[in-house]
Design an enzyme around this catalytic site. Structure first.
Site, PDB file in Angstrom:
ATOM      1  N   ASP A  76       0.846  -1.192   0.000  1.00 52.43           N
ATOM      2  CA  ASP A  76       0.000   0.000   0.000  1.00 52.43           C
ATOM      3  C   ASP A  76       0.880   1.240   0.000  1.00 52.43           C
ATOM      4  OD1 ASP A  76      -2.194  -1.655   0.165  1.00 52.43           O
ATOM      5  OD2 ASP A  76      -2.473  -1.374   2.329  1.00 52.43           O
ATOM      6  N   VAL A  77       0.361   2.323  -0.542  1.00 52.90           N
ATOM      7  CA  VAL A  77       1.147   3.560  -0.638  1.00 52.90           C
ATOM      8  C   VAL A  77       1.682   3.989   0.725  1.00 52.90           C
ATOM      9  CG1 VAL A  77       1.038   6.024  -1.176  1.00 52.90           C
ATOM     10  CG2 VAL A  77      -0.035   4.371  -2.713  1.00 52.90           C
TER      11      VAL A  77
END
Length: 311
Positions: free
Chosen positions: A148-149
């Site tokens: 995930d970012v």
């Protein structure tokens, strides 16, 4: 001879296709999938009977005889990430056909648009141009897996095709050892294993929830966890996923009643708070490949503030 991808493409809707959704119909003709059509719509490259269409128009039913024009674009596999030699890149380990990079929180693994910069891949192709075209190619060249970012930690890229194929096969077979560190709300003690059926309940923004195993689209997931230290209303946990699924760790601990500190998606009531969800990919290993990433500075600071010497 001109390059077909440098020219406008135009189609006329046949009577048999009248009433079909624009995105599904155009995805078939361009062989890029609906996600690719959405990106074209977002960039203003689709014009129907002289009117530019936007993303919100993706489900518009087509009329027989309508002229659909698409501005020049490159097929997904031929797109190239913009090289950013000035962007910092931390290499944690590397070997023949692979490289392990340190991903800071807030930095995407790869771009989603041709003009996007600031990702790991942008920095990597500037140093290793041979990565382009490996694996899925295009804006996902060399990507063996994703984080995930806002998750920090170690990420694997393949620098040649045979290694990418080998890594992907290892992920599918669940042979890859992945170790995460997470700071979760509440007090956990001991160790355990969580087996849940998860489903993507929403795509934009993504949201995953635990459901009955018979639910359509549900995926059976499993992870092992071990509490390392507790204090200040939070617990530092080591997590070893045995499967891979979108938001698996975050959604699992939320379902267990201990969402991650700072997780705005899954922690409805977070008395501690943090600028991002506190999850760090600490280690990855498969076959001869092994790489580790020390706690990101913000993660380490949050752990020290809550747990002090207990951590």
């Amino acid at each position: 001879m001109s390059d077909p991808d440098s020219e406008e493409r135009a189609f006329v809707v046949a009577p048999a296709d009248a009433g079909r959704r624009l995105d599904a119909w155009l995805a078939e003709r361009l062989a890029i999938g609906r996600a690719g059509v959405r990106r074209l719509l977002e960039s203003g490259r689709v014009v129907v009977d002289g009117r530019p269409f936007e993303r919100r128009d993706k489900s518009t039913p087509l009329a027989s005889g309508a002229r659909v024009a698409v501005a020049a674009f490159a097929p997904p596999a031929e797109r190239r990430a913009i090289a950013e030699p000035e962007r910092p890149l931390v290499v944690r380990a590397e070997g023949a056909g692979w490289i392990a990079l340190d991903k800071p929180a807030g930095v995407p693994v790869h771009p989603l648009r041709d003009d996007e910069t600031g990702t790991l891949l942008n920095a990597l192709v500037a140093r290793r141009p041979e990565v382009h075209g490996v694996g899925e190619g295009g804006l996902r060249s060399g990507v063996a897996h994703r984080l995930d970012v806002d998750t920090s930690g170690v990420v694997l890229f393949a620098t040649d095709e045979p290694t990418w194929q080998r890594l992907r096969a290892a992920f599918r077979a669940h042979r890859v050892e992945k170790v995460y560190r997470a700071l979760v709300l509440g007090r956990l003690a001991g160790a355990g294993e969580a087996r849940l059926s998860l489903v993507v309940a929403r795509h934009r923004p993504a949201y995953v929830r635990a459901v009955d195993p018979e639910t359509r689209g549900a995926r059976r997931t499993s992870l092992a966890w071990r509490a390392l230290a507790h204090g200040g209303g939070a617990t530092l946990v080591e997590v070893r996923p045995k499967t891979g699924f979108l938001h698996q760790i975050r959604a699992t601990f939320a379902a267990l009643g201990h969402p991650l500190v700072g997780d705005r998606t899954y922690a409805a009531d977070d008395p501690i708070g943090a600028p991002r969800h506190l999850l760090h990919a600490a280690r990855i290993a498969v076959d001869e490949i092994e790489a580790e990433s020390p706690d990101a500075p913000d993660f380490a600071a949050a752990v020290a503030a809550r747990l002090g010497s207990a951590a």
